[in-house]
Design an enzyme around this catalytic site. Sequence first.
Site, short mmCIF file in Angstrom:
data_model
loop_
_atom_site.label_atom_id
_atom_site.label_comp_id
_atom_site.label_asym_id
_atom_site.label_seq_id
_atom_site.Cartn_x
_atom_site.Cartn_y
_atom_site.Cartn_z
N HIS A 180 16.64 -16.35 -20.04
CA HIS A 180 17.07 -15.31 -19.09
C HIS A 180 17.66 -14.10 -19.83
CE1 HIS A 180 19.98 -13.34 -16.35
NE2 HIS A 180 19.01 -13.52 -15.47
N CYS B 129 18.96 21.89 -12.51
CA CYS B 129 19.86 21.60 -13.63
C CYS B 129 20.93 20.59 -13.23
CB CYS B 129 20.49 22.88 -14.17
SG CYS B 129 21.47 23.74 -12.93
#
Lengths: 698, 698
Positions: free
Chosen positions: A277, A653
Amino acid sequence: MIGKYKALFKKEMGYDFPQEPKAQLLEAVKAVFRSWDNPRAIYYRRVNDIPSNWGTAVNIQSMVFGNMGEKSGTGVAFTRNPSTGEKKLYGEYLMNAQGEDVVAGVRTPNPISDLQKQDKKLYEQFVNIANTLEKHYKDMQDMEFTIENGKLYMLQTRNGKRTAKAALKIAVDLVNEKMLSEKEALMKLDPKQLDALLHPQFDNAALKKAKVIGKGLPASPGAGCGAVAFTAERAEEMVKEGIKKVILVRLETSPEDIEGMAVSQGILTARGGMTSHAAVVARGMGTACVAGVGELVVDEAKKVFTLGGKTYKEGDYISIDGSTGNIYGEEVKTVPASLSGDFATVMAWADKYKALEVRTNADTPADAKTAYNFGAQGIGLCRTEHMFFDADRIPAVREMIVSTTVEERKKALKKLLPMQKKDFIGLYKEMKGYPVTIRFLDPPLHEFLPHEDAEIKALAAEMGIPFKRLKETVANLKEVNPMMGHRGLRLAITYPEIAEMQTQAVIEAALTVKKKYGYDIKPEIMIPLTCDSREFNFVRDVVANKADEIIAKEGVKLQYKIGTMIEIPRAALTADEIAKTAEFFSFGTNDLTQMTYGFSRDDAGKFLDYYYERKIFESDPFARLDQNGVGKLVEMAAKLGKSVRPDIKLGICGEHGGDPSSVDFCHRAGLTYVSCSPYRVPIARLAAAQANIKNPRK
Amino acid sequence: MIGKYKALFKKEMGYDFPQEPKAQLLEAVKAVFRSWDNPRAIYYRRVNDIPSNWGTAVNIQSMVFGNMGEKSGTGVAFTRNPSTGEKKLYGEYLMNAQGEDVVAGVRTPNPISDLQKQDKKLYEQFVNIANTLEKHYKDMQDMEFTIENGKLYMLQTRNGKRTAKAALKIAVDLVNEKMLSEKEALMKLDPKQLDALLHPQFDNAALKKAKVIGKGLPASPGAGCGAVAFTAERAEEMVKEGIKKVILVRLETSPEDIEGMAVSQGILTARGGMTSHAAVVARGMGTACVAGVGELVVDEAKKVFTLGGKTYKEGDYISIDGSTGNIYGEEVKTVPASLSGDFATVMAWADKYKALEVRTNADTPADAKTAYNFGAQGIGLCRTEHMFFDADRIPAVREMIVSTTVEERKKALKKLLPMQKKDFIGLYKEMKGYPVTIRFLDPPLHEFLPHEDAEIKALAAEMGIPFKRLKETVANLKEVNPMMGHRGLRLAITYPEIAEMQTQAVIEAALTVKKKYGYDIKPEIMIPLTCDSREFNFVRDVVANKADEIIAKEGVKLQYKIGTMIEIPRAALTADEIAKTAEFFSFGTNDLTQMTYGFSRDDAGKFLDYYYERKIFESDPFARLDQNGVGKLVEMAAKLGKSVRPDIKLGICGEHGGDPSSVDFCHRAGLTYVSCSPYRVPIARLAAAQANIKNPRK
């Protein structure tokens, strides 16, 4: 009882089961469906942009058994190495075992190659199937198989999770092998994954000096360095407490740990193999991971581990190298990443197919340099206020703020002028002629002053003004909702001399760089927080008059643009009016999201968790652009802007400039460029290419 | 030098002057044009919704002289009485004088009727001209005339300024005289002017008891009562300092005083006649004015005046009756206004021709009663939080806030339930079956708690909880931008039990009123601050479940609606999604204006003055709905809402609901109703009628 569960299936699942199923099956199936809505699944979907309405499916098939003796077994394999991308069958298996035995990492399995000695024919059969599957899916496959009494069964195949490094190598190899076109290869990459390659790597010199205290499996490459945490919860807490870098140390990880793993710089486990995992998740996240360290003795209760004869406790710094499996009992120096090899190849493809320009948000020459090296085509946002906070400058800023007359204010601004000019020269040089967009002073002025009486006293003394006067200034600047207060161009309207000083710095710096270095800079002056055309025009005129005056005086040719942020809903709604005089728009989607939702970024965190829990929101609108609401305003403004100024430059931006799904939206909305933080530039370049491949621009 | 000024005119004004003008003329003309932009003109335009781009014109005509001896004179006259509306020629004149002598009020002129004795033929000629002019313009005329050596010259005529009372009488008379249709008469009225009639009048009993200390000309009717101020500036200051009612006492007023006059309850002058500056301006503003009080001795320097043998200083309370000219040296009790006579007639016409419903914003039975008497057709906004601030309730509210478990919170809410229920019963009764819209809790919770340590200590003791715990609660509730923080339905999402308690109060109150008084109330439950359909649906379900549960339990029939405020830009942008489940929209244009502009109402004042000065804004977007920006969102939401729910109820409940130009916009945007403060209901009714006459609804 015949038919009971068959009937139940029909009733509860609407599924016509071929024969009478086992009693537990229905509960098992329901459990799978329930799992779609457990908190970890919701978190995972949010992180990976998966809509919750997709739902999940259950595949019911008859069972084969790998635990029927020594002629039986089970395993997991990849058609290529998921951590390096090397073209070589890669995997593990265990004889007389079931799948969970391999994944859980309780028994350490054998490499897939060993199967050859065990059963040559079966191995060759497996290799052929693997090749067939890879050719069919045109991608590296992650396969699960079981051998029941010598007979091979393929249980599952899927495109395999891989490290960013592997993803790039596999993409380039598949193109060279003529299995994929460049465009197809680009579409198979996950832009977010590149992040792993953009962050610092270990400095080789420092690495040689550092002492290796142990070694494990190189489960997920990358340089991980940070303070030790022994539980996922604790790792999250430590990050919240401000400890930026954390290494999660566990016996083995489990799905409950996913959030803690996401905030960690690296994961170190005592148990488990390359497909445990920890290894699989870490590779998916692009987080460094060293797994299966046999000598590692972890006492999660006491919060200590011992390795190489030394004991380490919570908070101690260690480093792990996910590419070699080495573990260091100290903090090892790191160096910035660079684009080369497969990465460079893929980026070249991206630039070939993208339509959007990619710029960067940078306030310092250092940031600008990093971004330039990552392929930024200009600066989309330079926040000038960041230059005002410097210790050697803030006195002048404060002097400007407490000024009571225009003359006083101008005197203080005069001191700031040379510093600002120097900043801009630095940025222009690093961008080597690319456009540089400079946003004028934005934050409310109180941010530059202290708020506690003690500090105010000290500062007043330092400034040589009465405490009372400074205290008054602070009080007058206090606002109930500063985010919607006296900031942005509202400052330039009350104090035009600030905009004049900044204009002078921008223009004179450009003239200097032109003379000294020959770069023909076209500065783009960006006015923040516009909500009305007349408001913008007032400031625009102040700036243009000053700029033209200087250029005329110098007698040189210099082009500059004056544009505005679109970050207030009303600016988007009246963009046609504003575009009459604004030469470019830059969407400030952080503030635009705040105002459109009425969410204060500083306060929303408190209640947004409830929104995720109650499945009202699936993603954070500040991280992933809300295309239904905020996006509507962006599209509207783009359309209105172009209607009066067809060649208007349109950019974004906000934080969203580096988010792939938002980049895709910006492409569809017809923007000219996206601007993001330096480390996101390559991500944006790839996302922009994918966007244009999906919806080619005419 | 011949032709020099003619040439100058041509050059500077582009005007071809017929003959060589006087040297000073050009300067004089320029001065008039300049006057358009002086601060007082800008203020006047803002108050009266006059766009500054209209500009002004200069009319050049040859001069006649009223000061050429006793056969010459000049005067001002109205075709009807501008203060009562009485149909009788009304005015003043002075022989051997120029216009300014009359207006300035230095010499006290003779009533126009005296002219009859002086020169019957000339008087009759004047009366004929006056009637001709009134018939032509179908309105009461304000005329200026000069007599030069026995020859009558009309200098100017215009529709005359008048008191609200006169305006109504003239409108009704002109209809009765068949000069105007009802619609034409309605269009001639200024809704804002009605304000004067809606405010308290003197209580007759109190008036009889009060001692008259002096008498002047009844220059502008109305009951003026307040503290004495001797300069316009001081009047403004005193109001800012919190002295609600001010009477401005001056020798005579001048244009510089206009802002101070606007904030005053009444104006008292020693000099000047019925057409003096003070009288004309006061009538226009609907402010009480008593002018030309000969015995009034004002010492503006010492800030005292003497009248009736007594001396009064700044801050002393006096009362003036603009209808009788009486002055009282004390505060005289006032009583609420009532709609009757001409006012009632005009309001009946308005209701006949309007398409919009007019509702009121009311939180108390008293407000509801006033509004009902002013013709409100329901409550468009009841702010339930106002009921939470009562001294006898806030303890339970605070208990609710500091609760750490749902159980504790429910316990505290249980205490509030009966009180809320009582409130709603009171409102339902007053509205006699009209719809009542109840907005659920809106403000951030910190507003209910103290913020100073001392108060927190006291409260903690009172509540019997540790100071530290209460201090923490206060700290946790503190927000950077509370306006965009944890408020509105965001509270109902984190604490659904609050919405449940309020639902129970709303529904149970309606059931009670239905049983007890037979009014069939259809409560409209309004969810504030929605920004997303899933967010609204979550709260809607909480409310609907609770309501249906109660109704089912009672086994009675009761209809109710659940709708939402549209006050967040995103709600307007996604209104089609929201309208799928929301049964009505109410535009909260105060918050919508805040978010659309990014202006905090609490902070914008600081910089908006600069916006007016620099002519960036002409009006306050919080007073006059911004139709280009905010209005676009309103239109969009109305359109989107109707697209999925054609019969959706659309209302507005911001301050704008009572502003005539905004009412006109709401009519055009297709809203169902406007809701405003009780005292603005008649204004809104007239404005709604005018809107529908201008743009009749199909």
